[in-house]
Design an enzyme around this catalytic site. Structure first.
Site, PDB file in Angstrom:
ATOM      1  N   GLU A 175     -39.499  47.080 -13.280  1.00  0.00           N
ATOM      2  CA  GLU A 175     -39.355  47.741 -11.976  1.00  0.00           C
ATOM      3  C   GLU A 175     -39.217  49.266 -12.042  1.00  0.00           C
ATOM      4  O   GLU A 175     -38.164  49.825 -11.685  1.00  0.00           O
ATOM      5  CB  GLU A 175     -38.158  47.151 -11.215  1.00  0.00           C
ATOM      6  N   GLU A 362     -39.425  37.472 -11.398  1.00  0.00           N
ATOM      7  CA  GLU A 362     -38.098  37.327 -10.790  1.00  0.00           C
ATOM      8  C   GLU A 362     -38.240  36.871  -9.346  1.00  0.00           C
ATOM      9  O   GLU A 362     -39.050  37.412  -8.590  1.00  0.00           O
ATOM     10  CB  GLU A 362     -37.334  38.663 -10.741  1.00  0.00           C
ATOM     11  N   TRP A 408     -34.586  34.423 -11.067  1.00  0.00           N
ATOM     12  CA  TRP A 408     -33.514  35.374 -11.344  1.00  0.00           C
ATOM     13  C   TRP A 408     -32.259  34.759 -10.767  1.00  0.00           C
ATOM     14  O   TRP A 408     -32.184  34.635  -9.557  1.00  0.00           O
ATOM     15  CB  TRP A 408     -33.777  36.746 -10.696  1.00  0.00           C
TER      16      TRP A 408
HETATM   17  C1  NOJ Z   1     -34.454  43.223  -9.976  1.00  0.00           C
HETATM   18  C2  NOJ Z   1     -33.902  43.682 -11.275  1.00  0.00           C
HETATM   19  O1  NOJ Z   1     -34.893  43.624 -12.268  1.00  0.00           O
HETATM   20  C3  NOJ Z   1     -32.684  42.907 -11.712  1.00  0.00           C
HETATM   21  O2  NOJ Z   1     -32.101  43.618 -12.748  1.00  0.00           O
HETATM   22  C4  NOJ Z   1     -31.754  42.703 -10.524  1.00  0.00           C
HETATM   23  O3  NOJ Z   1     -30.541  42.152 -10.892  1.00  0.00           O
HETATM   24  C5  NOJ Z   1     -32.452  41.834  -9.514  1.00  0.00           C
HETATM   25  N1  NOJ Z   1     -33.637  42.518  -9.065  1.00  0.00           N
HETATM   26  C6  NOJ Z   1     -31.606  41.479  -8.285  1.00  0.00           C
HETATM   27  O4  NOJ Z   1     -31.292  42.617  -7.570  1.00  0.00           O
END
Ligand code: NOJ
Length: 451
Positions: A175, A362, A408
């Site tokens: 990201e 995710e 996730w």
């Molecule tokens: C994206 C991120 O890659 C991750 O680290 C984060 O915890 C999740 N989204 C949820 O916000």
């Protein structure tokens, strides 16, 4: 309401035998043991010490103690029949100063994780950079310093040399829009820098590093499956008023388009004035260096955003209409629960001709959980996952290029500036005792995968 697929019970077979199922994590959110065995400091170690930056003053000092408990947690992944485990390598654990010296204990640690995954029949999916920049590099300018391309290249080479013989699936970066936007423009994530003068060079250097990382992996490991991951939000205008529609288009550039288009040879979208200034950081020859042909694109989607025109917001002239003011179902992050969002982003990214394959690296949700008689019943998370998977299937059946789905996340963990309050895990963690309880959603995922 909804298609047949949404109303039908989903099962694994419908996705096909080669669909990749997994669960995702990141080192800084789970490992803890920040001062152990020669690990250097990361920007998040420093940021969490600053007053008011992280909810309740939480730090990642212990997190889920994955550093010591990785065997138990990987055993839980096996117990749930999850075939793929995504985790990240902590740059400051393998290179404490970010460049130069390599910490053998850190290398040994990741080797143990990789070996134990393989022993359990679990395929490791490695993210090279998930936001834990070594603080020593931040002191030299971090992502705003073009030297990061060489620092990052050295780090990637260390990962290849030590893990490349067993790891087949790689994600260069996680990201970039979030770590540059939140960390170098808004200042709400580490390292807490603000302003366009930090943001634009950070963006360009992140693009160069992503592509360079991809090339280094390809050269050394021609058979590897090489990707990188992007945050993606489904964007919709607040009204049909042309001002809102064009505000939504501008937001789409920032949320979704900058990085994927730049790294795929399309250059930076130039429909926003301020983005034209990025040319100040582009050097001759960069056009070639910026692009790489990834085997897969990781898409990370949680929600949608409704966008309204606003003259008050600098550069972008657009603002988010908060989900909490829209009377819609919310997660603990105050994000709208809107399953068609994932369908829409798969369709959107599938439309890019250069995208060969999409893996949802995710998707998941945080809700407050309650432990009752030693169990965690989490119907809201379960419904969220099932509804999103149904949308993934729908997109796939309509020709979307999606070929995998990772939840996730494995265990509740350190959610950056939100601390430990949002619980995203399919496994509950008592942060006082480190006791794990597989939630109802986790048990369901295990049954789904077994079936
Ligand atoms: C994206 C991120 O890659 C991750 O680290 C984060 O915890 C999740 N989204 C949820 O916000």
């Amino acid at each position: 309401m909804g298609s047949d697929i949404e109303n039908k019970q989903i099962n694994r077979q419908l996705f096909g035998d080669d669909f990749e199922w997994g669960v995702s994590t990141a080192a800084p959110q789970i490992e803890g043991s920040l001062d152990t065995d020669g690990r250097g400091r990361s920007v998040w170690d420093v940021f969490t010490q600053l007053k008011g930056k992280v909810l309740n003053g939480d730090t990642a000092h212990t997190a889920c103690d994955f550093y010591n408990r990785y065997r138990d947690d990987i055993a839980l992944i096996k117990q749930l029949h999850i075939p793929n485990f995504r985790f990240s390598i902590a740059w400051p654990r393998v290179m404490p100063n970010g460049t130069g010296e390599v910490n053998q204990t850190g290398i040994d640690y990741y080797n143990s994780i990789i070996d134990f995954c393989l022993e359990c029949g679990i395929e490791p999916w490695v993210t090279i950079y998930h936001w834990d920049l070594p603080q020593e590099l931040e002191l030299k300018g971090g992502w705003t310093n073009r030297d990061i391309v060489s620092w990052f290249s050295d780090y990637v080479k260390v990962c290849i040399a030590n893990f490349g013989d067993r790891v087949k699936n790689w994600m260069v970066m996680n990201e970039p829009a979030v770590f540059t936007g939140a960390g170098y423009f808004l200042g709400v994530h580490a390292p807490g820098r603000t302003g366009i003068k930090n943001f634009l060079p950070a963006v360009h250097h992140a693009v160069l590093c992503m592509a360079t990382g991809g090339r280094l992996l390809r050269q050394a490991l021609p058979n590897a499956n090489i990707g990188t991951t992007f945050s993606c939000s489904d964007i919709a205008p607040y009204s049909t008023n042309p001002r809102d529609v064009s505000a939504a288009n501008r937001a789409d550039i920032f949320f979704n388009r900058i990085f994927i288009e730049a790294v795929s040879g399309m250059g930076y979208p130039d429909d926003i004035k301020v983005l034209k200034r990025i040319k100040n950081y582009i050097k001759p020859g960069d056009e070639q260096l910026m692009s790489f042909d990834f085997d897969f694109i990781g898409i990370q989607n949680y929600t949608r955003e409704i966008i309204k025109a606003s003259f008050l917001v600098p550069y972008i002239g657009a603002k988010i209409v908060k989900a909490e003011n829209r009377g819609v179902p919310l997660t603990a992050m105050k994000w709208e629960v809107y399953p068609p969002a994932i369908y829409n982003v798969i369709k959107k990214f599938s439309a890019y001709p250069f995208v060969k394959k999409i893996i949802i690296t995710e998707n998941g949700s945080a809700f407050p959980d309650e432990v009752k008689d030693g169990e965690v019943h989490d119907p809201l998370r379960l419904a969220y996952l099932q509804q999103h998977m149904a949308q993934v299937l729908k997109a796939k059946q309509e020709g979307g290029k999606v070929a995998g789905y990772f939840i996730w996340t494995l265990t509740d963990n350190f959610e950056w500036a939100e601390g430990y309050h949002p619980r995203f895990g399919i496994i509950h963690v008592d942060f006082k005792t480190q006791q794990r309880i597989i939630k109802g959603s986790g048990k369901w995922y295990g049954e789904f995968l077994k079936g």
